[in-house]
Design a protein around this motif. Structure first.
Motif, PDB file in Angstrom:
ATOM      1  N   ALA A  29     -41.202  11.365 -25.914  1.00  0.00           N
ATOM      2  CA  ALA A  29     -42.333  11.907 -25.157  1.00  0.00           C
ATOM      3  C   ALA A  29     -42.605  11.057 -23.923  1.00  0.00           C
ATOM      4  CB  ALA A  29     -43.571  11.970 -26.038  1.00  0.00           C
ATOM      5  N   GLU A  30     -42.462   9.748 -24.037  1.00  0.00           N
ATOM      6  CA  GLU A  30     -42.670   8.868 -22.891  1.00  0.00           C
ATOM      7  C   GLU A  30     -41.636   9.119 -21.796  1.00  0.00           C
ATOM      8  OE1 GLU A  30     -42.568   4.981 -24.590  1.00  0.00           O
ATOM      9  OE2 GLU A  30     -44.591   5.132 -25.408  1.00  0.00           O
ATOM     10  N   THR A  31     -40.398   9.360 -22.185  1.00  0.00           N
ATOM     11  CA  THR A  31     -39.363   9.572 -21.171  1.00  0.00           C
ATOM     12  C   THR A  31     -39.497  10.929 -20.487  1.00  0.00           C
ATOM     13  OG1 THR A  31     -37.792  10.410 -22.800  1.00  0.00           O
ATOM     14  CG2 THR A  31     -37.709   8.059 -22.301  1.00  0.00           C
ATOM     15  N   GLN A  32     -40.152  11.895 -21.133  1.00  0.00           N
ATOM     16  CA  GLN A  32     -40.316  13.216 -20.537  1.00  0.00           C
ATOM     17  C   GLN A  32     -41.271  13.211 -19.354  1.00  0.00           C
ATOM     18  OE1 GLN A  32     -38.518  15.949 -21.330  1.00  0.00           O
ATOM     19  NE2 GLN A  32     -37.400  14.520 -22.631  1.00  0.00           N
ATOM     20  N   GLN A  33     -42.101  12.202 -19.223  1.00  0.00           N
ATOM     21  CA  GLN A  33     -43.086  12.190 -18.142  1.00  0.00           C
ATOM     22  C   GLN A  33     -42.516  11.636 -16.831  1.00  0.00           C
ATOM     23  OE1 GLN A  33     -46.441   9.713 -18.792  1.00  0.00           O
ATOM     24  NE2 GLN A  33     -45.227   7.913 -19.322  1.00  0.00           N
ATOM     25  N   TRP A  34     -41.274  11.164 -16.842  1.00  0.00           N
ATOM     26  CA  TRP A  34     -40.665  10.577 -15.652  1.00  0.00           C
ATOM     27  C   TRP A  34     -39.462  11.384 -15.205  1.00  0.00           C
ATOM     28  CZ3 TRP A  34     -43.681   6.870 -13.838  1.00  0.00           C
ATOM     29  CH2 TRP A  34     -44.495   6.177 -14.732  1.00  0.00           C
ATOM     30  N   GLU A  35     -39.140  11.296 -13.908  1.00  0.00           N
ATOM     31  CA  GLU A  35     -37.899  11.881 -13.424  1.00  0.00           C
ATOM     32  C   GLU A  35     -37.239  10.907 -12.463  1.00  0.00           C
ATOM     33  OE1 GLU A  35     -37.776  15.396 -10.705  1.00  0.00           O
ATOM     34  OE2 GLU A  35     -39.902  14.999 -10.528  1.00  0.00           O
ATOM     35  N   THR A  36     -35.928  10.947 -12.429  1.00  0.00           N
ATOM     36  CA  THR A  36     -35.157  10.045 -11.583  1.00  0.00           C
ATOM     37  C   THR A  36     -34.836  10.754 -10.278  1.00  0.00           C
ATOM     38  OG1 THR A  36     -34.190   9.035 -13.537  1.00  0.00           O
ATOM     39  CG2 THR A  36     -33.063   8.644 -11.455  1.00  0.00           C
ATOM     40  N   VAL A  37     -35.131  10.088  -9.173  1.00  0.00           N
ATOM     41  CA  VAL A  37     -34.867  10.629  -7.845  1.00  0.00           C
ATOM     42  C   VAL A  37     -33.761   9.788  -7.219  1.00  0.00           C
ATOM     43  CG1 VAL A  37     -35.850  11.072  -5.569  1.00  0.00           C
ATOM     44  CG2 VAL A  37     -37.244  11.392  -7.612  1.00  0.00           C
ATOM     45  N   THR A  38     -32.789  10.474  -6.606  1.00  0.00           N
ATOM     46  CA  THR A  38     -31.681   9.779  -5.957  1.00  0.00           C
ATOM     47  C   THR A  38     -31.848   9.856  -4.442  1.00  0.00           C
ATOM     48  OG1 THR A  38     -30.235  10.393  -7.787  1.00  0.00           O
ATOM     49  CG2 THR A  38     -29.170   9.636  -5.774  1.00  0.00           C
ATOM     50  N   ARG A  39     -31.790   8.727  -3.809  1.00  0.00           N
ATOM     51  CA  ARG A  39     -31.883   8.648  -2.351  1.00  0.00           C
ATOM     52  C   ARG A  39     -30.533   8.994  -1.732  1.00  0.00           C
ATOM     53  NH1 ARG A  39     -34.867   2.967  -2.805  1.00  0.00           N
ATOM     54  NH2 ARG A  39     -37.002   3.706  -2.974  1.00  0.00           N
ATOM     55  N   PRO A  40     -30.512   9.329  -0.427  1.00  0.00           N
ATOM     56  CA  PRO A  40     -29.230   9.642   0.232  1.00  0.00           C
ATOM     57  C   PRO A  40     -28.218   8.500   0.193  1.00  0.00           C
ATOM     58  CG  PRO A  40     -31.061  10.374   1.596  1.00  0.00           C
ATOM     59  CD  PRO A  40     -31.648   9.607   0.446  1.00  0.00           C
ATOM     60  N   ASP A  41     -28.694   7.249   0.104  1.00  0.00           N
ATOM     61  CA  ASP A  41     -27.753   6.115   0.052  1.00  0.00           C
ATOM     62  C   ASP A  41     -27.182   5.876  -1.341  1.00  0.00           C
ATOM     63  OD1 ASP A  41     -29.890   4.998  -1.304  1.00  0.00           O
ATOM     64  OD2 ASP A  41     -30.073   3.244  -0.011  1.00  0.00           O
ATOM     65  N   GLY A  42     -27.606   6.682  -2.328  1.00  0.00           N
ATOM     66  CA  GLY A  42     -27.079   6.570  -3.687  1.00  0.00           C
ATOM     67  C   GLY A  42     -27.963   5.798  -4.635  1.00  0.00           C
TER      68      GLY A  42
END
Length: 80
Positions: free
Chosen positions: A52-65
């Motif tokens: 449940a804790e991990t569901q509240q976050w999302e990973t964003v990738t920048r153009p530089d990787g």
């Protein structure tokens, strides 16, 4: 009668245990717990909480990787 040389040496695991005896005296024995045991109720609750804790976050990738983590819903304060 002469004994068979392979009988003196033992099987592969016995030879290994003799060869690593001093190392095991220093580092201790290997863990012998089974990996296929059932989960306890406490572990099930902890797992559900972590999921449940991990569901509240999302990973964003920048153009530089590179990546960073942001909240999915910034107004949701239930698990923080």
């Amino acid at each position: 009668m002469g004994r068979d040389k392979s009988a003196d040496k033992g099987n592969a695991s016995q030879r290994f245990m003799r060869a690593t005896g001093k190392l095991r005296a220093v580092f201790g024995p290997a863990s012998r717990t089974a990996l296929g045991h059932d989960m306890t109720e406490e572990n099930r609750r902890l797992l559900a909480q972590r999921q449940a804790e991990t569901q509240q976050w999302e990973t964003v990738t920048r153009p530089d990787g590179s990546t960073y983590v942001v909240p999915r819903n910034p107004e949701d304060r239930s698990l923080r």
